[in-house]
Motif scaffolding. Structure first.
Motif, PDB file in Angstrom:
ATOM      1  N   MET A   1       2.185  -5.382   3.433  1.00 59.14           N
ATOM      2  CA  MET A   1       1.163  -5.660   4.469  1.00 59.14           C
ATOM      3  C   MET A   1       0.750  -7.365   3.911  1.00 59.14           C
ATOM      4  SD  MET A   1      -1.428  -2.676   4.463  1.00 59.14           S
ATOM      5  CE  MET A   1      -1.609  -2.349   6.109  1.00 59.14           C
TER       6      MET A   1
ATOM      7  N   VAL B   1      -2.554  -9.234   4.471  1.00 59.70           N
ATOM      8  CA  VAL B   1      -4.201  -9.037   4.658  1.00 59.70           C
ATOM      9  C   VAL B   1      -4.991 -10.343   4.299  1.00 59.70           C
ATOM     10  CG1 VAL B   1      -4.045  -6.593   4.393  1.00 59.70           C
ATOM     11  CG2 VAL B   1      -4.576  -7.770   2.486  1.00 59.70           C
TER      12      VAL B   1
ATOM     13  N   ARG C   1     -10.996  -3.516   0.802  1.00 63.45           N
ATOM     14  CA  ARG C   1     -11.278  -2.444   1.797  1.00 63.45           C
ATOM     15  C   ARG C   1      -9.827  -2.019   2.403  1.00 63.45           C
ATOM     16  NH1 ARG C   1     -14.275  -4.079   6.622  1.00 63.45           N
ATOM     17  NH2 ARG C   1     -12.938  -6.067   6.224  1.00 63.45           N
ATOM     18  N   ILE C   2      -8.781  -2.403   2.362  1.00 64.01           N
ATOM     19  CA  ILE C   2      -7.593  -2.034   2.826  1.00 64.01           C
ATOM     20  C   ILE C   2      -7.022  -1.033   1.735  1.00 64.01           C
ATOM     21  CG2 ILE C   2      -5.102  -2.576   3.077  1.00 64.01           C
ATOM     22  CD1 ILE C   2      -7.006  -3.135   5.503  1.00 64.01           C
ATOM     23  N   ARG C   3      -7.134  -1.415   0.387  1.00 63.77           N
ATOM     24  CA  ARG C   3      -6.716  -0.789  -0.650  1.00 63.77           C
ATOM     25  C   ARG C   3      -7.652   0.707  -0.827  1.00 63.77           C
ATOM     26  NH1 ARG C   3      -3.005  -2.954  -3.586  1.00 63.77           N
ATOM     27  NH2 ARG C   3      -2.582  -5.353  -3.725  1.00 63.77           N
TER      28      ARG C   3
ATOM     29  N   ILE D   1       0.873  -1.177  -0.011  1.00 68.81           N
ATOM     30  CA  ILE D   1      -0.067   0.044   0.132  1.00 68.81           C
ATOM     31  C   ILE D   1       0.786   1.170  -0.084  1.00 68.81           C
ATOM     32  CG2 ILE D   1      -1.894   1.294   1.326  1.00 68.81           C
ATOM     33  CD1 ILE D   1      -2.706  -1.216   0.200  1.00 68.81           C
TER      34      ILE D   1
ATOM     35  N   VAL E   1      -8.812   2.074   1.929  1.00 72.65           N
ATOM     36  CA  VAL E   1      -8.523   2.956   2.839  1.00 72.65           C
ATOM     37  C   VAL E   1      -7.130   3.721   2.497  1.00 72.65           C
ATOM     38  CG1 VAL E   1      -7.294   3.094   5.052  1.00 72.65           C
ATOM     39  CG2 VAL E   1      -9.592   1.828   4.604  1.00 72.65           C
ATOM     40  N   GLY E   2      -6.331   3.140   1.900  1.00 73.51           N
ATOM     41  CA  GLY E   2      -4.968   3.604   1.169  1.00 73.51           C
ATOM     42  C   GLY E   2      -5.484   4.644   0.342  1.00 73.51           C
TER      43      GLY E   2
ATOM     44  N   GLU F   1     -10.345  -9.055   2.850  1.00 73.56           N
ATOM     45  CA  GLU F   1     -10.392  -7.579   3.366  1.00 73.56           C
ATOM     46  C   GLU F   1      -9.275  -6.777   2.286  1.00 73.56           C
ATOM     47  OE1 GLU F   1      -8.621  -7.749   7.202  1.00 73.56           O
ATOM     48  OE2 GLU F   1     -10.187  -8.546   8.153  1.00 73.56           O
ATOM     49  N   GLU F   2      -8.892  -7.405   1.367  1.00 74.15           N
ATOM     50  CA  GLU F   2      -8.004  -6.495   0.273  1.00 74.15           C
ATOM     51  C   GLU F   2      -8.544  -5.442  -0.236  1.00 74.15           C
ATOM     52  OE1 GLU F   2      -5.385  -6.938  -3.713  1.00 74.15           O
ATOM     53  OE2 GLU F   2      -6.663  -8.554  -3.184  1.00 74.15           O
TER      54      GLU F   2
END
Length: 95
Positions: free
Chosen positions: A17, A19, A26-28, A8, A30-31, A23-24
């Motif tokens: 990270m 993950v 959502r994490i991307r 990220i 967020v970034g 959840e990938e």
């Protein structure tokens, strides 16, 4: 549930990270949002220092989190009151 290794990019630095696959996305996201907020503060207020930008985004995020927690608590309280009222009404009917 498999884990993925991803990178990220935040404030022009990459962070590796691990993950969960589910959840990938959502994490991307967020970034992406973080970088958009950093760009907003940089463009809107002329802040250049990355640490200052990150501090402003962290502050904004915590303020929003606290606001949402207060709203959630208020909603839970309202639901509790309504459930108590329904319980009282049902009790009155069963007497």
């Amino acid at each position: 549930m498999s884990e993925l290794s991803i990178k990220i990019r935040i404030a022009e630095r990459e962070y590796p990270m691990r993950v969960k696959e589910e959840e990938e996305e959502r994490i991307r996201a967020v970034g992406k949002i973080l970088n958009e907020r950093l760009r907003f503060y940089k463009d809107q207020f002329g802040i250049q220092d990355k640490q200052d930008l990150l501090a402003m985004v962290a502050f904004e995020t915590m303020a929003e989190k606290m606001k949402l927690e207060d709203e959630h608590s208020s909603h839970v309280s309202q639901v509790d009151q309504q459930l108590d009222l329904l319980d009282d009404l049902l009790s009155a009917v069963n007497k």
